[in-house]
Design a protein around this motif. Structure first.
Motif, PDB file in Angstrom:
ATOM      1  N   CYS A 147       0.542  -1.045   0.131  1.00  0.00           N
ATOM      2  CA  CYS A 147      -0.182  -0.072  -0.296  1.00  0.00           C
ATOM      3  C   CYS A 147       0.605   1.770  -0.473  1.00  0.00           C
ATOM      4  O   CYS A 147       1.704   1.701   0.923  1.00  0.00           O
ATOM      5  CB  CYS A 147      -0.966   0.189   0.811  1.00  0.00           C
ATOM      6  SG  CYS A 147      -2.247   1.331   1.292  1.00  0.00           S
TER       7      CYS A 147
ATOM      8  N   ASP B 225      -0.156   5.553  -1.063  1.00  0.00           N
ATOM      9  CA  ASP B 225      -0.977   6.445  -2.169  1.00  0.00           C
ATOM     10  C   ASP B 225      -0.294   7.604  -1.330  1.00  0.00           C
ATOM     11  O   ASP B 225      -0.010   8.263  -0.740  1.00  0.00           O
ATOM     12  CB  ASP B 225      -2.571   6.533  -1.149  1.00  0.00           C
ATOM     13  CG  ASP B 225      -3.564   6.613  -1.780  1.00  0.00           C
ATOM     14  OD1 ASP B 225      -3.240   8.011  -2.226  1.00  0.00           O
ATOM     15  OD2 ASP B 225      -4.310   6.519  -2.172  1.00  0.00           O
TER      16      ASP B 225
ATOM     17  N   ARG C 274      -8.148   3.244   2.856  1.00  0.00           N
ATOM     18  CA  ARG C 274      -9.422   4.179   3.276  1.00  0.00           C
ATOM     19  C   ARG C 274      -9.148   4.526   5.302  1.00  0.00           C
ATOM     20  O   ARG C 274      -8.211   4.400   5.836  1.00  0.00           O
ATOM     21  CB  ARG C 274     -10.593   3.001   3.207  1.00  0.00           C
ATOM     22  CG  ARG C 274     -10.657   1.647   4.464  1.00  0.00           C
ATOM     23  CD  ARG C 274     -10.730   1.832   5.161  1.00  0.00           C
ATOM     24  NE  ARG C 274     -10.730   0.523   6.070  1.00  0.00           N
ATOM     25  CZ  ARG C 274     -10.506   0.776   7.987  1.00  0.00           C
ATOM     26  NH1 ARG C 274     -11.048   1.993   8.407  1.00  0.00           N
ATOM     27  NH2 ARG C 274     -11.347  -0.328   8.404  1.00  0.00           N
TER      28      ARG C 274
ATOM     29  N   GLU D 107      -6.074  14.126   6.925  1.00  0.00           N
ATOM     30  CA  GLU D 107      -6.778  12.638   4.919  1.00  0.00           C
ATOM     31  C   GLU D 107      -5.283  11.912   5.466  1.00  0.00           C
ATOM     32  O   GLU D 107      -6.107  10.891   5.553  1.00  0.00           O
ATOM     33  CB  GLU D 107      -7.042  13.780   4.017  1.00  0.00           C
ATOM     34  CG  GLU D 107      -6.948  12.273   3.423  1.00  0.00           C
ATOM     35  CD  GLU D 107      -7.758  12.917   2.189  1.00  0.00           C
ATOM     36  OE1 GLU D 107      -8.137  12.242   0.997  1.00  0.00           O
ATOM     37  OE2 GLU D 107      -7.467  14.094   1.564  1.00  0.00           O
TER      38      GLU D 107
ATOM     39  N   LEU E   4      -5.424   7.723   6.909  1.00  0.00           N
ATOM     40  CA  LEU E   4      -5.456   7.103   5.643  1.00  0.00           C
ATOM     41  C   LEU E   4      -4.054   6.552   5.806  1.00  0.00           C
ATOM     42  O   LEU E   4      -4.518   4.825   5.899  1.00  0.00           O
ATOM     43  CB  LEU E   4      -5.221   7.453   4.464  1.00  0.00           C
ATOM     44  CG  LEU E   4      -6.398   8.393   3.651  1.00  0.00           C
ATOM     45  CD1 LEU E   4      -5.989   9.131   2.580  1.00  0.00           C
ATOM     46  CD2 LEU E   4      -7.702   7.195   2.905  1.00  0.00           C
TER      47      LEU E   4
ATOM     48  N   GLY F  80      -5.473   3.955   8.741  1.00  0.00           N
ATOM     49  CA  GLY F  80      -6.752   2.394   7.634  1.00  0.00           C
ATOM     50  C   GLY F  80      -5.672   2.086   6.661  1.00  0.00           C
ATOM     51  O   GLY F  80      -6.401   1.124   6.533  1.00  0.00           O
TER      52      GLY F  80
ATOM     53  N   GLU G 161      -5.862  -2.531   6.626  1.00  0.00           N
ATOM     54  CA  GLU G 161      -6.051  -2.886   5.791  1.00  0.00           C
ATOM     55  C   GLU G 161      -5.509  -3.718   5.180  1.00  0.00           C
ATOM     56  O   GLU G 161      -5.510  -5.054   4.627  1.00  0.00           O
ATOM     57  CB  GLU G 161      -6.530  -2.154   4.366  1.00  0.00           C
ATOM     58  CG  GLU G 161      -7.675  -0.937   4.532  1.00  0.00           C
ATOM     59  CD  GLU G 161      -9.312  -2.026   3.855  1.00  0.00           C
ATOM     60  OE1 GLU G 161      -9.329  -2.906   3.512  1.00  0.00           O
ATOM     61  OE2 GLU G 161      -9.591  -1.934   5.404  1.00  0.00           O
TER      62      GLU G 161
END
Length: 368
Positions: free
Chosen positions: A6, A8, A63, A105, A109, A112, A116
């Motif tokens: 992951c 982002d 998320r 944010e 994230l 989260g 995940e």
């Protein structure tokens, strides 16, 4: 054997900007990037993408963590404080931890994403997982941020795993700075083995001595191995061999987390250690093999610190090589230098003495 991964771009909204210092004459010294620069994570993502190691990875989308998930460790007042400071244009959570409007944010994230990735491993969609997260988390305390950290990602993920039925969890933290927030979270919890390899008497003050072994009823499940400045690959490998691996085999975790801070590297400006790409690769391989032996390979590695704009990406790549058992072919940028050669052979009696001191302190609780 698949790897979950992951990253982002929204993590980079936590942009700590520039450090500027005012001089006595009223002028300002030319600003430099904050040590915890978003560029470090961006460069790392670029290198990992080019390495080929992620070509068959399970890409996990992050998320936002919910308030209830954050509150598995943090107080609701602190969560509200972070939201308020960021919504009002940013500020400081402590004298070293700036936040900006995008930090909220990014932080929820990152937390989260850790959840995940944990779910991907527990559901069997991947055997192991790596999260290139920002902001980091291991210094974040129950009711305050500190040390560049906002929410404690690894604690939040570990508590999530336990809610899903995992009984015993191990957290190995090899960041050069002690993971005080993680230690605080699990101090009185015998179901979590917290192990920290860190530079002795560095940051934060007062945390991470060998006699900090856990609260009554949880003695021995906090494991601190403070190492002297200049410890490199051989010292870290010996600490794993003599202390960490034997304790882990007796504790028998059902899931292993690593708080992976690459600031013990030979090029880091905020540490004084000498770990190289080869050292990080070897540590990751040792932990992968431990997970295969003890918990069906279940391993979740989460990014923490690391402040060398040039070298952190390469050390992180080496960790993925150790996790996957594959070599990318991308070499150490220090290859052929006298500095790398010295770092890789460095080993002194004081390093072995520090490891022995930790072993003796913990021998009251484990067979060592």
């Amino acid at each position: 054997m698949r790897l979950a991964y992951c990253y982002d771009e929204r993590f980079l909204q936590h942009d700590t900007g520039l450090d500027a210092h005012q001089l006595p004459d009223g002028s300002t010294l030319e600003p430099v990037e904050h040590p915890s620069s978003a560029r470090i994570i961006r460069r790392t993502a670029q290198l990992l993408a080019a390495s080929g190691l992620l070509d068959d990875a399970l890409v996990v989308a992050p998320r936002p963590a919910t308030e209830d998930e954050l509150a598995a460790y943090h107080t609701r007042d602190y969560i509200a404080h972070v939201r308020r400071v960021t919504s009002e244009g940013g500020g400081w959570l402590d004298p070293e931890t700036p936040v900006v409007p995008g930090s909220w944010e990014a932080a929820v994230l990152a937390a989260g994403a850790a959840i995940e990735l944990t779910d991907a491993v527990l559901d069997g969609r991947a055997r192991r997982a790596f999260g290139l997260l920002r902001p980091p988390g291991h210094h974040a305390m129950r009711d305050r941020g500190m040390g560049f950290c906002v929410f404690n990602n690894v604690v939040i993920a570990a508590r999530h795993a336990q809610r899903r039925g995992i009984g015993r969890v191990m957290v190995l933290d090899w960041d050069v700075h002690h993971g005080n927030g993680t230690q605080d979270a699990f101090w009185d919890d015998p179901s979590v083995l917290f192990v920290s390899l860190h530079q002795d008497n560095w940051y934060p003050a007062g945390w991470g001595s060998v006699d900090q072994v856990g609260a009554p009823g949880a003695e021995g499940t906090t494991v601190n191995i403070p190492l002297p400045p200049g410890t490199g690959n051989r010292g870290y490998a010996l600490a794993l061999e003599r202390v960490v691996l034997p304790i882990a085999r007796q504790f028998r975790p059902e899931l292993i987390f690593v708080s992976a801070g690459q600031d013990a590297s030979m090029e880091d400006p905020l540490g004084r250690m000498l770990v190289t790409m080869a050292g990080y690769r070897a540590m990751a391989e040792s932990v992968r093999q431990l997970a295969e032996e003890l918990c069906d390979g279940r391993l979740v590695v989460l990014m923490e610190g690391g402040y060398s704009l040039r070298y952190v990406p390469y050390c992180t790549l080496a960790i993925l090589e150790g996790m996957t058992g594959r070599i990318s072919g991308i070499g150490d940028p220090h290859e052929g230098t006298s500095e790398l050669a010295q770092a890789e052979r460095e080993f002194r009696p004081d390093q072995e003495a520090a490891i022995e001191a930790a072993r003796c302190a913990l021998a009251a609780y484990w067979e060592l």
